[in-house]
Design a protein around this motif. Structure first.
Motif, PDB file in Angstrom:
ATOM      1  N   SER A 150     -10.936   3.640  -6.353  1.00 43.68           N
ATOM      2  CA  SER A 150     -11.275   4.694  -5.751  1.00 43.68           C
ATOM      3  C   SER A 150     -11.897   6.203  -6.113  1.00 43.68           C
ATOM      4  O   SER A 150     -13.166   6.635  -6.341  1.00 43.68           O
ATOM      5  N   GLU A 203      -0.540  14.251  -3.300  1.00 51.42           N
ATOM      6  CA  GLU A 203      -0.970  12.665  -3.083  1.00 51.42           C
ATOM      7  C   GLU A 203       0.104  11.599  -3.137  1.00 51.42           C
ATOM      8  O   GLU A 203       0.513  11.987  -4.900  1.00 51.42           O
ATOM      9  N   ARG A 229       1.107  -0.676   0.031  1.00 46.70           N
ATOM     10  CA  ARG A 229       0.554   0.099   0.117  1.00 46.70           C
ATOM     11  C   ARG A 229       0.621   1.169  -0.659  1.00 46.70           C
ATOM     12  O   ARG A 229       1.992   1.321   0.637  1.00 46.70           O
ATOM     13  N   GLU A 230       0.290   2.547   0.035  1.00 49.32           N
ATOM     14  CA  GLU A 230       1.315   3.819  -0.846  1.00 49.32           C
ATOM     15  C   GLU A 230       1.565   4.057   0.828  1.00 49.32           C
ATOM     16  O   GLU A 230       2.509   5.146   0.668  1.00 49.32           O
ATOM     17  N   VAL A 277      -0.122   7.474  -5.440  1.00 46.12           N
ATOM     18  CA  VAL A 277      -0.550   6.870  -5.838  1.00 46.12           C
ATOM     19  C   VAL A 277       0.059   5.214  -6.830  1.00 46.12           C
ATOM     20  O   VAL A 277       0.930   5.110  -7.725  1.00 46.12           O
ATOM     21  N   LYS A 313      -6.453   2.996  -3.932  1.00 45.70           N
ATOM     22  CA  LYS A 313      -6.808   3.755  -3.855  1.00 45.70           C
ATOM     23  C   LYS A 313      -7.101   4.724  -5.487  1.00 45.70           C
ATOM     24  O   LYS A 313      -7.972   5.006  -5.433  1.00 45.70           O
ATOM     25  N   TYR A 314      -6.221   3.865  -6.236  1.00 45.20           N
ATOM     26  CA  TYR A 314      -6.449   3.933  -7.772  1.00 45.20           C
ATOM     27  C   TYR A 314      -8.157   3.756  -7.668  1.00 45.20           C
ATOM     28  O   TYR A 314      -8.575   4.923  -8.213  1.00 45.20           O
TER      29      TYR A 314
END
Length: 304
Positions: free
Chosen positions: A278, A227, A126-127, A229, A275-276
């Motif tokens: 979303s 951010e 995860r990021e 990603v 995240k992408y």
């Protein structure tokens, strides 16, 4: 928009420039060590070396968006930490400072989802995971990320960091050091013996180039500012599974030999792309089998 793409003649960059140029309102400046001759409508080409002391301000002045895709090394060919810092990190900092001085609105940096996280076991990264690169390529990418965040904060511009997995497909140099799938398809077509490092257990997150570019454009257009990603398929595939898929979908014989594994290769690298998803538009990614077929058809067409 006025857009400057550093590394716009490379594999990913050329696909991105093609996508950006479909908007007649965009004017794009492509900077690279090797560029197309002349000028296409809406695109200006500038040849130069990405190195300290270059007049970055002269290139980015008046730009709305700067996209940084350049790296002077790739995993497996990188040099020592000091050299990587001198060749990649310092020029990047000079570029970011020029962006701040010239009033650039946003800077996008393409980082490496396959190297910055390091050895993370058998889980998708995860990021928010702590980066821990095991090679100097990942180190310089991480340092550039940090430098960009700092320069954006102090310089008053927005930034986005994209950690991309392993893109492949048409337009990638099949004889270069990157692009396992592209290389394997090309070697199979040409009857070459395929050489892989290690026992084939290394796992990667492979993404077809059209999907990769669509995702990158989503981040630039719809992602939140400032951010980081991850971009990939979010699916892990071992090198052995890639070979098995090649043998299954290609109408040719595949011959494989093994070479000793490399210490710079992370054993398992898969990206969590929640995240992408979303906000992104790509819901169904090109499968590995279909991506191999598309790459095969591209090379076969080039030979006909």
């Amino acid at each position: 928009m006025n857009i400057v793409v550093f590394g716009g003649s490379g594999f990913i960059g050329s696909h991105m420039v093609r996508c950006l140029s479909t908007d007649p309102g965009n004017h794009i400046t492509v900077f690279d060590h090797s560029v197309a001759a002349g000028q296409r409508q809406g695109i200006t080409y500038v040849q130069g070396s990405f190195a300290t002391g270059f007049d970055f301000a002269g290139l980015v002045r008046g730009a709305d968006l700067v996209i940084h895709l350049i790296s002077t090394s790739v995993p497996g060919t990188e040099s020592g930490a000091l050299s990587e810092i001198q060749r990649n990190v310092i020029p990047s900092v000079e570029l970011f400072q020029a962006c701040a001085e010239c009033g650039v609105k946003k800077v996008v940096f393409l980082s490496s989802g396959g190297t910055v996280y390091g050895n993370s076991g058998r889980q998708a990264n995860r990021e928010t995971d702590l980066p821990d690169p095991i090679n100097t390529y990942g180190l310089q990418k991480l340092m550039i990320e940090q430098a960009l965040r700092l320069c954006a904060t102090t310089g008053g511009f927005d930034c986005q960091i994209i950690r991309l997995s392993n893109p492949y497909g048409p337009g990638q140099n099949p004889q270069g050091p990157l692009g396992l799938i592209t290389k394997l398809v090309y070697q199979a077509i040409n009857g070459e013996t395929i050489q892989i490092f290690g026992d084939g257990s290394v796992v990667r997150d492979f993404i077809y180039i059209d999907d990769a570019v669509a995702c990158i454009m989503d981040v630039i257009g719809n992602g939140a500012p400032n951010e980081t990603v991850n971009i990939g398929r979010g699916v892990g595939t071992s090198v052995s599974e890639v070979i098995e898929t090649l043998e299954r979908v290609l109408p040719i014989q595949v011959n494989v030999t093994h070479r000793p594994g490399r210490s710079v290769d992370v054993p398992y690298s898969v990206l969590d792309i929640a995240k992408y998803r979303s906000f992104g538009s790509v819901r169904e990614f090109v499968t590995l089998a279909d991506g191999i077929r598309k790459t095969y058809d591209f090379f076969r067409k080039g030979r006909s």
